[in-house]
Design an enzyme around this catalytic site. Structure first.
Site, PDB file in Angstrom:
ATOM      1  N   LYS A  15       0.858  -1.200   0.000  1.00  0.00           N
ATOM      2  CA  LYS A  15       0.000   0.000   0.000  1.00  0.00           C
ATOM      3  C   LYS A  15       0.882   1.234   0.000  1.00  0.00           C
ATOM      4  O   LYS A  15       1.872   1.282   0.742  1.00  0.00           O
ATOM      5  CB  LYS A  15      -0.869  -0.023   1.267  1.00  0.00           C
ATOM      6  CG  LYS A  15      -1.653   1.244   1.518  1.00  0.00           C
ATOM      7  CD  LYS A  15      -1.714   1.585   3.013  1.00  0.00           C
ATOM      8  CE  LYS A  15      -0.365   1.987   3.540  1.00  0.00           C
ATOM      9  NZ  LYS A  15      -0.374   2.588   4.887  1.00  0.00           N
ATOM     10  N   GLY A 100       5.351   0.910   6.827  1.00  0.00           N
ATOM     11  CA  GLY A 100       4.547   1.993   6.261  1.00  0.00           C
ATOM     12  C   GLY A 100       3.888   1.650   4.936  1.00  0.00           C
ATOM     13  O   GLY A 100       3.305   2.512   4.284  1.00  0.00           O
ATOM     14  N   ASP A 135      -5.796   0.244   8.749  1.00  0.00           N
ATOM     15  CA  ASP A 135      -5.445   0.196   7.326  1.00  0.00           C
ATOM     16  C   ASP A 135      -6.091  -0.978   6.596  1.00  0.00           C
ATOM     17  O   ASP A 135      -5.907  -1.130   5.382  1.00  0.00           O
ATOM     18  CB  ASP A 135      -3.918   0.054   7.180  1.00  0.00           C
ATOM     19  CG  ASP A 135      -3.242   1.404   6.976  1.00  0.00           C
ATOM     20  OD1 ASP A 135      -3.959   2.390   6.719  1.00  0.00           O
ATOM     21  OD2 ASP A 135      -2.005   1.448   7.075  1.00  0.00           O
TER      22      ASP A 135
HETATM   23  O1  C5P Z   1      -5.115   0.354  13.759  1.00  0.00           O
HETATM   24  P1  C5P Z   1      -3.671  -0.019  13.781  1.00  0.00           P
HETATM   25  O2  C5P Z   1      -3.364  -1.133  14.734  1.00  0.00           O
HETATM   26  O3  C5P Z   1      -3.093  -0.249  12.434  1.00  0.00           O
HETATM   27  O4  C5P Z   1      -2.918   1.273  14.333  1.00  0.00           O
HETATM   28  C1  C5P Z   1      -1.703   1.190  15.019  1.00  0.00           C
HETATM   29  C2  C5P Z   1      -1.533   2.441  15.863  1.00  0.00           C
HETATM   30  O5  C5P Z   1      -1.327   3.573  15.023  1.00  0.00           O
HETATM   31  C3  C5P Z   1      -2.721   2.799  16.720  1.00  0.00           C
HETATM   32  O6  C5P Z   1      -2.684   2.146  17.960  1.00  0.00           O
HETATM   33  C4  C5P Z   1      -2.555   4.321  16.878  1.00  0.00           C
HETATM   34  O7  C5P Z   1      -1.598   4.600  17.883  1.00  0.00           O
HETATM   35  C5  C5P Z   1      -1.947   4.723  15.560  1.00  0.00           C
HETATM   36  N1  C5P Z   1      -2.951   5.219  14.605  1.00  0.00           N
HETATM   37  C6  C5P Z   1      -3.516   6.472  14.797  1.00  0.00           C
HETATM   38  N2  C5P Z   1      -4.446   6.940  13.907  1.00  0.00           N
HETATM   39  C7  C5P Z   1      -4.798   6.202  12.828  1.00  0.00           C
HETATM   40  C8  C5P Z   1      -4.228   4.938  12.608  1.00  0.00           C
HETATM   41  C9  C5P Z   1      -3.296   4.461  13.517  1.00  0.00           C
HETATM   42  O8  C5P Z   1      -3.196   7.160  15.773  1.00  0.00           O
HETATM   43  N3  C5P Z   1      -5.692   6.712  11.976  1.00  0.00           N
END
Ligand code: C5P
Length: 285
Positions: A15, A100, A135
Site C-alpha cells: 500500500k 509503512g 489500514d
Molecule cells: O489500527 P492499527 O493497529 O493499524 O494502528 C496502530 C496504531 O497507530 C494505533 O494504535 C494508533 O496509535 C496509531 N494510529 C492512529 N491513527 C490512525 C491509525 C493508527 O493514531 N488513523
C-alpha cells in the site's frame, strides 16, 4: 486471484500513501486522516487450502520478522470471517514489516479475499474489519482510494493510473504509534478539492507533489536514515515525486517511465546493498 475447488491464492500488494494529511485527533487517541492510497505490484502472497483446522506457515525474505502465533493478523482475519472453519494458510512474506506499506494489513485483506472465495462467503464490510487495524478497510478493495476518518471512510476513485514506482526501505522497523506521537501539529488542512483527473498523469503527479505526508517529519526525527532514502530517490533522473509512505520508513519515487525507474532502482541497489529496493508498477484488483 487464482482458485481451484480447494485452494485459493491471493496477492497482498504493498500500500502506498501518495499523500497523508493528519487533520485531527479523536478523544480515543486515534488520528483523523485525509490520504490518497494506491497499491504497487510488489507484495506478499496468501495461499489458503481447505483443511479441518486453521493453521499458518510463513516463508520468504521477511518471514523471520513475523510470529506464527495466534495473534498474527492473518489468523485473526480468518477467525473474524468464521471462527469455526479450517484452512491451511501459507504466507509468502516478500515485503518488509512495520514499514509503512501496510504489509500486515494487506496480508489480512488478502486472507479475507482468499477465504471468502474458498468458504463461499461474502466479504466483510469496512466497519467489520476496522477493529483488526485502521489500514485493513482500504486494503480490501485495491485501486485508487481517498481514505478519511481513521481509515474507514473510503471513497473509491477508480483504478490507479499506470505508474512507474521505486520503493525503498532502509531496513529499520518503525512503530506507528511512536511516529504519530512525534507529530508537532495534529490539525493540518485536508486535501484540497481540486484534484486533477489521475489519468492526466503529469498534472495529477504535479498536484500530488504539492501535498504532504505529515508523518514524514516525525518519522525522520525518529529515524534520520529516512532523510537519506528520500535524498537517494530525489537524486535519480526522471523522478516526478518522492515521498514517504504511511508512518515509514519505506519511501517511494514515481518516475517518468520504466527506463528511469529501473535505472534508479539499480543505482540505489548498488549504492546501498543493505536497503530493500523494489521497482514496480501500479496494482489494481
Ligand atoms: O489500527 P492499527 O493497529 O493499524 O494502528 C496502530 C496504531 O497507530 C494505533 O494504535 C494508533 O496509535 C496509531 N494510529 C492512529 N491513527 C490512525 C491509525 C493508527 O493514531 N488513523
Amino acid at each position: 486471484m487464482t482458485a481451484s475447488k480447494d485452494s485459493v491464492t491471493a496477492f497482498a500488494p504493498a500500500k502506498l500513501n501518495l499523500c497523508l494529511h493528519v487533520t485531527g485527533q479523536r478523544p480515543d487517541g486515534y488520528h483523523e486522516l485525509d490520504s490518497l492510497v494506491m497499491f504497487a505490484a510488489t507484495g506478499d502472497t496468501i495461499t489458503a487450502t481447505l483443511a479441518d483446522d486453521l493453521s499458518l506457515t510463513i516463508d520468504g525474505p521477511f518471514a523471520d520478522s513475523l510470529s506464527m502465533e495466534a495473534d498474527n493478523l492473518v489468523l485473526r482475519a480468518a477467525r473474524l470471517l468464521d471462527p469455526d472453519r479450517g484452512a491451511r494458510i501459507h504466507l509468502h512474506k516478500a515485503l518488509p514489516v512495520a514499514a509503512g506499506i501496510g504489509g500486515g494489513s494487506s496480508d489480512a485483506a488478502a486472507t479475507l479475499r482468499a477465504l471468502a472465495t474458498l468458504w463461499d462467503m461474502p466479504l466483510p464490510t469496512a466497519a467489520e474489519v476496522l477493529p483488526l487495524g485502521a489500514d485493513i478497510p482500504v486494503c480490501m478493495h485495491p485501486g485508487l482510494l481517498r481514505m478519511e476518518g481513521i481509515g474507514e471512510a473510503l471513497t473509491p476513485l477508480g483504478p490507479a493510473p499506470m505508474l512507474d514506482i521505486v520503493l525503498v526501505n532502509p531496513g529499520i522497523a518503525l512503530s506507528t504509534p511512536e511516529v504519530f506521537k512525534g507529530l508537532r501539529c495534529k490539525d493540518n488542512p485536508p486535501l484540497p478539492g481540486d484534484m486533477p483527473d489521475p489519468f492526466e498523469i503529469d498534472s495529477w503527479v504535479g498536484w500530488l507533489a504539492e501535498q504532504r505526508n505529515d508523518l514524514q517529519e516525525p518519522a525522520i526525527a525518529a529515524a534520520p536514515v529516512i532523510g537519506e532514502v528520500l535524498e537517494a530517490l530525489d537524486a535519480q533522473p526522471g523522478n516526478q515525486l518522492v515521498r514517504m509512505s504511511g508512518s515509514g520508513a519505506t519511501c517511494f519515487g514515481i518516475f517518468e517511465d520504466a527506463a528511469t525507474r529501473d535505472a534508479a532502482a539499480a543505482a540505489i541497489r548498488t549504492a546501498r546493498p543493505d536497503w530493500w529496493v523494489a521497482a514496480s508498477e501500479e496494482w489494481n484488483l
